[in-house]
Design an enzyme around this catalytic site. Sequence first.
Site, PDB file in Angstrom:
ATOM      1  N   ARG A  54       0.829  -1.209   0.000  1.00 38.77           N
ATOM      2  CA  ARG A  54       0.000   0.000   0.000  1.00 38.77           C
ATOM      3  C   ARG A  54       0.860   1.255   0.000  1.00 38.77           C
ATOM      4  O   ARG A  54       0.495   2.269  -0.578  1.00 38.77           O
ATOM      5  CB  ARG A  54      -0.938  -0.003   1.214  1.00 38.77           C
ATOM      6  N   CYS A 106      -5.022 -18.099  15.836  1.00 36.12           N
ATOM      7  CA  CYS A 106      -5.784 -18.006  17.085  1.00 36.12           C
ATOM      8  C   CYS A 106      -7.103 -18.777  17.002  1.00 36.12           C
ATOM      9  O   CYS A 106      -7.721 -19.063  18.021  1.00 36.12           O
ATOM     10  CB  CYS A 106      -6.055 -16.545  17.405  1.00 36.12           C
TER      11      CYS A 106
HETATM   12  C1  LIG Z   1      -3.035 -22.204  18.690  1.00 39.90           C
HETATM   13  C2  LIG Z   1      -2.674 -20.774  18.824  1.00 39.90           C
HETATM   14  C3  LIG Z   1      -3.590 -19.887  19.386  1.00 39.90           C
HETATM   15  C4  LIG Z   1      -3.253 -18.550  19.528  1.00 39.90           C
HETATM   16  N1  LIG Z   1      -4.179 -17.708  20.083  1.00 39.90           N
HETATM   17  C5  LIG Z   1      -3.871 -16.383  20.200  1.00 39.90           C
HETATM   18  C6  LIG Z   1      -4.801 -15.469  20.717  1.00 39.90           C
HETATM   19  O1  LIG Z   1      -5.945 -15.829  21.038  1.00 39.90           O
HETATM   20  N2  LIG Z   1      -4.446 -14.161  20.846  1.00 39.90           N
HETATM   21  C7  LIG Z   1      -3.207 -13.731  20.465  1.00 39.90           C
HETATM   22  O2  LIG Z   1      -2.939 -12.538  20.583  1.00 39.90           O
HETATM   23  N3  LIG Z   1      -2.300 -14.567  19.956  1.00 39.90           N
HETATM   24  C8  LIG Z   1      -2.592 -15.888  19.821  1.00 39.90           C
HETATM   25  N4  LIG Z   1      -1.661 -16.738  19.298  1.00 39.90           N
HETATM   26  C9  LIG Z   1      -0.328 -16.223  18.974  1.00 39.90           C
HETATM   27  C10 LIG Z   1      -0.250 -15.579  17.602  1.00 39.90           C
HETATM   28  O3  LIG Z   1      -0.807 -16.408  16.651  1.00 39.90           O
HETATM   29  C11 LIG Z   1       1.198 -15.276  17.298  1.00 39.90           C
HETATM   30  O4  LIG Z   1       1.676 -14.351  18.246  1.00 39.90           O
HETATM   31  C12 LIG Z   1       1.422 -14.677  15.928  1.00 39.90           C
HETATM   32  O5  LIG Z   1       0.915 -15.493  14.941  1.00 39.90           O
HETATM   33  C13 LIG Z   1       2.928 -14.455  15.698  1.00 39.90           C
HETATM   34  O6  LIG Z   1       3.137 -13.968  14.429  1.00 39.90           O
HETATM   35  P1  LIG Z   1       4.506 -14.220  13.677  1.00 39.90           P
HETATM   36  O7  LIG Z   1       4.360 -13.596  12.338  1.00 39.90           O
HETATM   37  O8  LIG Z   1       5.607 -13.815  14.538  1.00 39.90           O
HETATM   38  O9  LIG Z   1       4.585 -15.787  13.551  1.00 39.90           O
HETATM   39  P2  LIG Z   1       3.610 -16.833  12.832  1.00 39.90           P
HETATM   40  O10 LIG Z   1       2.243 -16.278  12.731  1.00 39.90           O
HETATM   41  O11 LIG Z   1       3.786 -18.124  13.550  1.00 39.90           O
HETATM   42  O12 LIG Z   1       4.209 -16.937  11.374  1.00 39.90           O
HETATM   43  C14 LIG Z   1       5.506 -17.374  11.174  1.00 39.90           C
HETATM   44  C15 LIG Z   1       5.552 -18.141   9.863  1.00 39.90           C
HETATM   45  O13 LIG Z   1       6.878 -18.166   9.428  1.00 39.90           O
HETATM   46  C16 LIG Z   1       7.123 -19.421   8.828  1.00 39.90           C
HETATM   47  N5  LIG Z   1       8.567 -19.651   8.861  1.00 39.90           N
HETATM   48  C17 LIG Z   1       9.337 -19.844   9.974  1.00 39.90           C
HETATM   49  N6  LIG Z   1      10.625 -19.974   9.612  1.00 39.90           N
HETATM   50  C18 LIG Z   1      10.653 -19.873   8.268  1.00 39.90           C
HETATM   51  C19 LIG Z   1      11.712 -19.938   7.334  1.00 39.90           C
HETATM   52  N7  LIG Z   1      12.939 -20.118   7.727  1.00 39.90           N
HETATM   53  N8  LIG Z   1      11.401 -19.783   6.019  1.00 39.90           N
HETATM   54  C20 LIG Z   1      10.113 -19.587   5.615  1.00 39.90           C
HETATM   55  N9  LIG Z   1       9.107 -19.536   6.467  1.00 39.90           N
HETATM   56  C21 LIG Z   1       9.364 -19.667   7.785  1.00 39.90           C
HETATM   57  C22 LIG Z   1       6.360 -20.398   9.657  1.00 39.90           C
HETATM   58  O14 LIG Z   1       6.055 -21.561   8.904  1.00 39.90           O
HETATM   59  C23 LIG Z   1       5.122 -19.589  10.006  1.00 39.90           C
HETATM   60  O15 LIG Z   1       4.051 -19.877   9.135  1.00 39.90           O
HETATM   61  C24 LIG Z   1      -1.987 -18.092  19.114  1.00 39.90           C
HETATM   62  C25 LIG Z   1      -1.070 -18.962  18.545  1.00 39.90           C
HETATM   63  C26 LIG Z   1      -1.410 -20.287  18.391  1.00 39.90           C
HETATM   64  C27 LIG Z   1      -0.416 -21.217  17.767  1.00 39.90           C
HETATM   65  C1  LIG Z   2      -4.738 -10.888   6.124  1.00 39.29           C
HETATM   66  C2  LIG Z   2      -3.578  -9.958   6.328  1.00 39.29           C
HETATM   67  C3  LIG Z   2      -2.566 -10.153   5.251  1.00 39.29           C
HETATM   68  C4  LIG Z   2      -4.175  -8.557   6.228  1.00 39.29           C
HETATM   69  O1  LIG Z   2      -3.229  -7.550   6.376  1.00 39.29           O
HETATM   70  P1  LIG Z   2      -3.704  -6.031   6.198  1.00 39.29           P
HETATM   71  O2  LIG Z   2      -4.215  -5.800   4.818  1.00 39.29           O
HETATM   72  O3  LIG Z   2      -2.626  -5.155   6.689  1.00 39.29           O
HETATM   73  O4  LIG Z   2      -4.859  -5.937   7.286  1.00 39.29           O
HETATM   74  P2  LIG Z   2      -6.430  -5.691   7.194  1.00 39.29           P
HETATM   75  O5  LIG Z   2      -7.113  -6.499   6.188  1.00 39.29           O
HETATM   76  O6  LIG Z   2      -6.868  -5.836   8.600  1.00 39.29           O
HETATM   77  O7  LIG Z   2      -6.550  -4.159   6.731  1.00 39.29           O
HETATM   78  C5  LIG Z   2      -5.922  -3.160   7.428  1.00 39.29           C
HETATM   79  C6  LIG Z   2      -5.690  -2.011   6.465  1.00 39.29           C
HETATM   80  O8  LIG Z   2      -6.917  -1.571   5.896  1.00 39.29           O
HETATM   81  C7  LIG Z   2      -7.160  -0.220   6.211  1.00 39.29           C
HETATM   82  N1  LIG Z   2      -8.595  -0.092   6.441  1.00 39.29           N
HETATM   83  C8  LIG Z   2      -9.369  -0.883   7.218  1.00 39.29           C
HETATM   84  N2  LIG Z   2     -10.642  -0.478   7.146  1.00 39.29           N
HETATM   85  C9  LIG Z   2     -10.684   0.573   6.302  1.00 39.29           C
HETATM   86  C10 LIG Z   2     -11.716   1.445   5.859  1.00 39.29           C
HETATM   87  N3  LIG Z   2     -12.975   1.281   6.226  1.00 39.29           N
HETATM   88  N4  LIG Z   2     -11.383   2.442   5.000  1.00 39.29           N
HETATM   89  C11 LIG Z   2     -10.116   2.619   4.607  1.00 39.29           C
HETATM   90  N5  LIG Z   2      -9.098   1.829   5.007  1.00 39.29           N
HETATM   91  C12 LIG Z   2      -9.386   0.818   5.852  1.00 39.29           C
HETATM   92  C13 LIG Z   2      -6.300   0.055   7.407  1.00 39.29           C
HETATM   93  O9  LIG Z   2      -5.956   1.414   7.490  1.00 39.29           O
HETATM   94  C14 LIG Z   2      -5.108  -0.823   7.160  1.00 39.29           C
HETATM   95  O10 LIG Z   2      -4.265  -0.221   6.214  1.00 39.29           O
HETATM   96  P3  LIG Z   2      -2.817   0.404   6.628  1.00 39.29           P
HETATM   97  O11 LIG Z   2      -2.085  -0.648   7.394  1.00 39.29           O
HETATM   98  O12 LIG Z   2      -2.200   0.748   5.328  1.00 39.29           O
HETATM   99  O13 LIG Z   2      -3.149   1.605   7.448  1.00 39.29           O
HETATM  100  C15 LIG Z   2      -2.891 -10.171   7.690  1.00 39.29           C
HETATM  101  O14 LIG Z   2      -3.586  -9.497   8.722  1.00 39.29           O
HETATM  102  C16 LIG Z   2      -2.859 -11.640   8.041  1.00 39.29           C
HETATM  103  O15 LIG Z   2      -2.131 -12.393   7.496  1.00 39.29           O
HETATM  104  N6  LIG Z   2      -3.702 -12.068   9.015  1.00 39.29           N
HETATM  105  C17 LIG Z   2      -3.883 -13.480   9.363  1.00 39.29           C
HETATM  106  C18 LIG Z   2      -2.795 -13.991  10.288  1.00 39.29           C
HETATM  107  C19 LIG Z   2      -2.888 -13.432  11.648  1.00 39.29           C
HETATM  108  O16 LIG Z   2      -2.891 -12.220  11.837  1.00 39.29           O
HETATM  109  N7  LIG Z   2      -2.956 -14.317  12.656  1.00 39.29           N
HETATM  110  C20 LIG Z   2      -3.067 -13.936  14.020  1.00 39.29           C
HETATM  111  C21 LIG Z   2      -4.457 -13.549  14.355  1.00 39.29           C
HETATM  112  S1  LIG Z   2      -5.523 -14.956  14.263  1.00 39.29           S
END
Ligand SMILES: Cc1cc2nc3c(=O)[nH]c(=O)nc-3n(C[C@H](O)[C@H](O)[C@H](O)COP(=O)(O)OP(=O)(O)OC[C@H]3O[C@@H](n4cnc5c(N)ncnc54)[C@H](O)[C@@H]3O)c2cc1C
Ligand SMILES: CC(C)(COP(=O)(O)OP(=O)(O)OC[C@H]1O[C@@H](n2cnc3c(N)ncnc32)[C@H](O)[C@@H]1OP(=O)(O)O)[C@@H](O)C(=O)NCCC(=O)NCCS
Lengths: 547, 547
Positions: free
Chosen positions: A23, A44
């Site tokens: 973006r 999560c």
């Molecule tokens: C079961 C579960 C429940 C959770 N519930 C919550 C919750 O309720 N609330 C909350 O705040 N947080 C929760 N978390 C924690 C949250 O999901 C993590 O804090 C968050 O996803 C961390 O983001 P990250 O990008 O650091 O790592 P991740 O989301 O784990 O992503 C890292 C990715 O990098 C990839 N990777 C690693 N090494 C390499 C490599 N060398 N090359 C290529 N790819 C690689 C891995 O395969 C993985 O997919 C939960 C986590 C789990 C597992």
């Molecule tokens: C899906 C994913 C790629 C989305 O990333 P993202 O596009 O940055 O996030 P969102 O879809 O929530 O959108 C947020 C963006 O939309 C914008 N936005 C949201 N609502 C908007 C609205 N009504 N009007 C204008 N902009 C809006 C925000 O400003 C933000 O943009 P910015 O970061 O440039 O300021 C990333 O969040 C992801 O991988 N999530 C899944 C994994 C994960 O988070 N796991 C742990 C929790 S289970």
Amino acid sequence: MNKKVLIVGGVAGGASAAARLRRLDETAEIVMFERDEYISFANCGLPYYIGETIKDRNKLLVQTPEAMKARFNIDVRINSEVTGIDAKNKKVTVASKTNGNYEESYDYLILSPGGKAIRPNIPGINSDKIFTLRNIPDTDHIKAYVDRKGINSAVVIGGGFIGVEMAENLKERGMKVTLVEAAPHILAPFDSDMVVMAEKEMVESGVGLVLGDGVKSFADNGNQVQVTLNSDTKIDADMIILAIGVSPDTAFLKESGLEFGPRGHIVVNEKMETNLEGVYAVGDAIEVVDYITKQQTAIALAGPANKQGRIAADNVAGLYSTYKGTQGSSILKVFGLTAASTGANERTLQRANMPYKVIYVHPVSHASYYPGAIPMSLKLIFNEEGTVLGAQGIGYDGVDKRIDVIATAIRFNGTVDDLAELELSYAPPFSSAKDPVNMAGFVAQNVLAGRMDVVAWKDIENYSSQDYILLDVRTEMEYSNGHLDGAMNIPVDSLRERLNELDKSKTIVEYCQVGLRGYIAARILLQNGFKVVNVTGGYKTSAMIGY
Amino acid sequence: MNKKVLIVGGVAGGASAAARLRRLDETAEIVMFERDEYISFANCGLPYYIGETIKDRNKLLVQTPEAMKARFNIDVRINSEVTGIDAKNKKVTVASKTNGNYEESYDYLILSPGGKAIRPNIPGINSDKIFTLRNIPDTDHIKAYVDRKGINSAVVIGGGFIGVEMAENLKERGMKVTLVEAAPHILAPFDSDMVVMAEKEMVESGVGLVLGDGVKSFADNGNQVQVTLNSDTKIDADMIILAIGVSPDTAFLKESGLEFGPRGHIVVNEKMETNLEGVYAVGDAIEVVDYITKQQTAIALAGPANKQGRIAADNVAGLYSTYKGTQGSSILKVFGLTAASTGANERTLQRANMPYKVIYVHPVSHASYYPGAIPMSLKLIFNEEGTVLGAQGIGYDGVDKRIDVIATAIRFNGTVDDLAELELSYAPPFSSAKDPVNMAGFVAQNVLAGRMDVVAWKDIENYSSQDYILLDVRTEMEYSNGHLDGAMNIPVDSLRERLNELDKSKTIVEYCQVGLRGYIAARILLQNGFKVVNVTGGYKTSAMIGY
Ligand SMILES: Cc1cc2nc3c(=O)[nH]c(=O)nc-3n(C[C@H](O)[C@H](O)[C@H](O)COP(=O)(O)OP(=O)(O)OC[C@H]3O[C@@H](n4cnc5c(N)ncnc54)[C@H](O)[C@@H]3O)c2cc1C
Ligand SMILES: CC(C)(COP(=O)(O)OP(=O)(O)OC[C@H]1O[C@@H](n2cnc3c(N)ncnc32)[C@H](O)[C@@H]1OP(=O)(O)O)[C@@H](O)C(=O)NCCC(=O)NCCS
Ligand SMILES: Cc1cc2nc3c(=O)[nH]c(=O)nc-3n(C[C@H](O)[C@H](O)[C@H](O)COP(=O)(O)OP(=O)(O)OC[C@H]3O[C@@H](n4cnc5c(N)ncnc54)[C@H](O)[C@@H]3O)c2cc1C
Ligand SMILES: CC(C)(COP(=O)(O)OP(=O)(O)OC[C@H]1O[C@@H](n2cnc3c(N)ncnc32)[C@H](O)[C@@H]1OP(=O)(O)O)[C@@H](O)C(=O)NCCC(=O)NCCS
């Protein structure tokens, strides 16, 4: 020339960084490497899919490589593990399942490899009935196993967030579940006096709870696994969920020249920059500053990971954006209960040698005369200057709101006076004219101003029973329904007339049900020349912690 | 010598002051005068008792004179109206139903007389079928009437909080209800673009809504009242609820020498002191400072009244305690909906000549993949420096939380950067990794940084249709299900390939469903050299406000 940015890890931190960067910069070349098959999945949500609260597996997949390409023009490479960094030449090495090994150069590199479940090296650990949960393949694996006929019992090792969620979700599937925690209590963000309520909820919901006992070994007999605990207790189960924590998934970075913290986390500055030029890191794999203690810490939570990903992208794109530290705000559903916390708890403050004071209140979720009002327990931690250091809440409706309000106040270095003065929205279905947060602020103000001395139940043993009188100021009815051993009863409403029954030479340790009437009694006694302390949280807290 | 403190008014402000003062000073002589029979009742619960959501009348009586005496040693004098102040001699005159007229001297006087329902002098106003609602006798009166056989229809005049609550509660009783509001919209704390959702909810719940039409006259024909509106529309009903606002109940203070504001409110300083020595005033009857505009205002809400009562007591007791102004944080249940707001709205800012910017987001209450997630509409108002000035939220679950979090940030003069950085507690049943408040902060940051120009639907008429292209960036399916007249469709995911279909000489006004994809499209277009504005809130907002 257009920037070339590589991202390692395609989930919370990595995918957020990729989307934000696109973006900000339409022309950058952005490549996102993910070792597994799936990106952007809802980590999560995984336990709830296993528990079948989330029924549709597709809902877990927030983004796909194709969609990330179409919307954000990101070159997503799945099944592609980054195996090392050559920082001098600004290159990474990649092992791809489909394209073999190759190198890729970068101008900027954002690392978000996350944390991997810890698998301790104890006997029997390699049984295929022992599962950990991090990603979609783990989830599929566990769910397929649970779905099998004859899988009826599980032992969950570890009482952190994931352990508790898995225990709950397996229980929801009708299994016999035992949760084993080596520490004296589950859910480390909470102090023991609060977490007992969550433990009670688990037990009442049918989860067996073993506290203060670690795992010594596993033995897979083909049908089941037998877990042997340090106490030599043995538990048999059809499957084991191992959830004793995560460690940074940073082995591939060992030789990179990156600086690591004591537990293997990547060290970054406020801008998420590592010590290597052009290399940023975010998420579960990094060390961050604790907002309260200002010490280095690590936090495996999705909110911080997402925000840090956005901040790293900002800085790569040339905006100035910083991460100011973590408060560890977290929340959990424990069957019917909500448990939430923000800031530091007592253990953390003791470790950091930071003095603090504590109060408890047990206000109702909304106006008590409006149907559905239900009490919550709020613990507030603050220092001598009144600065709020932390809060923990356990209850039902509205606990999340109060902890988020306090989290917000903490972010602004707010004081207990600020909490007392907050103007929150009130109508009977939603709150009280004095919101629970205001109430906690009031009580803390009174403690700081010396209007009431409070003592916590656990510190009562500091008083020698010779020197004090234990006084129950509740009604006669409440008293006769149950009171503390040795307590005498003078209801607060007749205290003014019965002061002569009390000995001025002794300290009066008095309690009511939650602390409010005890406070009023304390004010009466104090102003009449008595030495008095009010037991904070009252009889309710004593019952809670099994005093 | 012990202080002698008189309190006028025995409900929210008065009773809170009395209780706090006793806790601070065991020896003060405290007399509380209440004109009516009841003290300390739950004003805010009255509509819900009439609607029978609250079934037990006793629940409305939070304290009784006897209990206030027993617990707080307060000399409560009910049926005792204070009829005047003699400030020079520090005395009040009292008219008691049982003890006749007498004088009472004071060292300190705390006034909390509240506000009385406005009864405009229009023809027919004296019908006994026209009711106002302030206290327990009013409530008994209305409820007895509603309980009668044959009472089936009501007109509620005034769409403020009490009017809307009464309309809902009478509807809950099965009555045919029409709400009449003279202004173009109900619920003045909300801007018209937000409040339409609450209006829709009322209409869908079966309440007739007449907007922009005031009452000209009433005519009681013995059986029913006929309401004639300014438009000459006539509505017949069995009863009328008049809820067009409150005015300070300060007539008895006219000759006291007290300073009043333009609308009759008592003027006080930060310590709740009036211009008369030893005389304090709190609650609905006083003027306060608007926390945002810093102008004098008045606010008839229970939270401020309770807190001001506590502050007045503090100052009487010699503590230093101040009220720093009102944000007007308020909330309302509108049938299934929640509507909440804090800080200033657009109208207030325009009146105060304070420039501002506005964004809308429509995030879900909690993680979308977890059951029960439901969208809310959040409007954020901020200035060029990023300071948050106000917020309005309408939706279902979790609206109260987000408004209270923003209210807290406003209290600390927080900015949109602060909102973006807040670390709120997240697990799937409670929120998203990027909380709605974070999301509102992100969007506002982008607007302030010029990363996206936004336009509100109501301002689109500023663009001449010659000069702009209206572009719908949703999917073809969404587009074909309904779009704005004259809009062309290029889904955001194919925009990069179809840029050549757009004319660079024109401004592109583009929208998606809620604003997010529109933002992504705006970033693509902007960086490719197009002039572009994103319609904030998207198609959803346009549908909401009936664009
Ligand atoms: C079961 C579960 C429940 C959770 N519930 C919550 C919750 O309720 N609330 C909350 O705040 N947080 C929760 N978390 C924690 C949250 O999901 C993590 O804090 C968050 O996803 C961390 O983001 P990250 O990008 O650091 O790592 P991740 O989301 O784990 O992503 C890292 C990715 O990098 C990839 N990777 C690693 N090494 C390499 C490599 N060398 N090359 C290529 N790819 C690689 C891995 O395969 C993985 O997919 C939960 C986590 C789990 C597992
Ligand atoms: C899906 C994913 C790629 C989305 O990333 P993202 O596009 O940055 O996030 P969102 O879809 O929530 O959108 C947020 C963006 O939309 C914008 N936005 C949201 N609502 C908007 C609205 N009504 N009007 C204008 N902009 C809006 C925000 O400003 C933000 O943009 P910015 O970061 O440039 O300021 C990333 O969040 C992801 O991988 N999530 C899944 C994994 C994960 O988070 N796991 C742990 C929790 S289970
Ligand atoms: C139906 C209804 C619903 C409401 N709902 C909400 C809500 O959901 N949320 C919210 O925040 N607020 C709500 N309010 C507003 C809230 O109740 C008031 O803001 C608050 O009660 C004001 O407190 P006060 O002490 O100033 O006045 P009051 O609580 O009105 O008390 C004033 C008292 O003083 C007495 N009095 C006046 N003059 C004299 C005199 N001369 N001598 C002796 N006694 C005197 C009156 O009889 C009265 O009992 C509601 C109000 C009503 C009427
Ligand atoms: C009933 C009424 C007299 C109570 O006044 P109050 O005693 O000041 O208020 P509460 O019962 O809420 O108690 C608050 C006090 O208890 C203290 N308290 C609350 N919980 C406590 C606990 N667990 N431990 C110690 N103290 C506690 C607070 O610190 C506060 O005392 P402080 O003001 O001295 O700091 C007054 O609120 C009233 O009249 N209410 C009904 C009218 C009304 O408000 N209507 C509008 C809303 S419907």
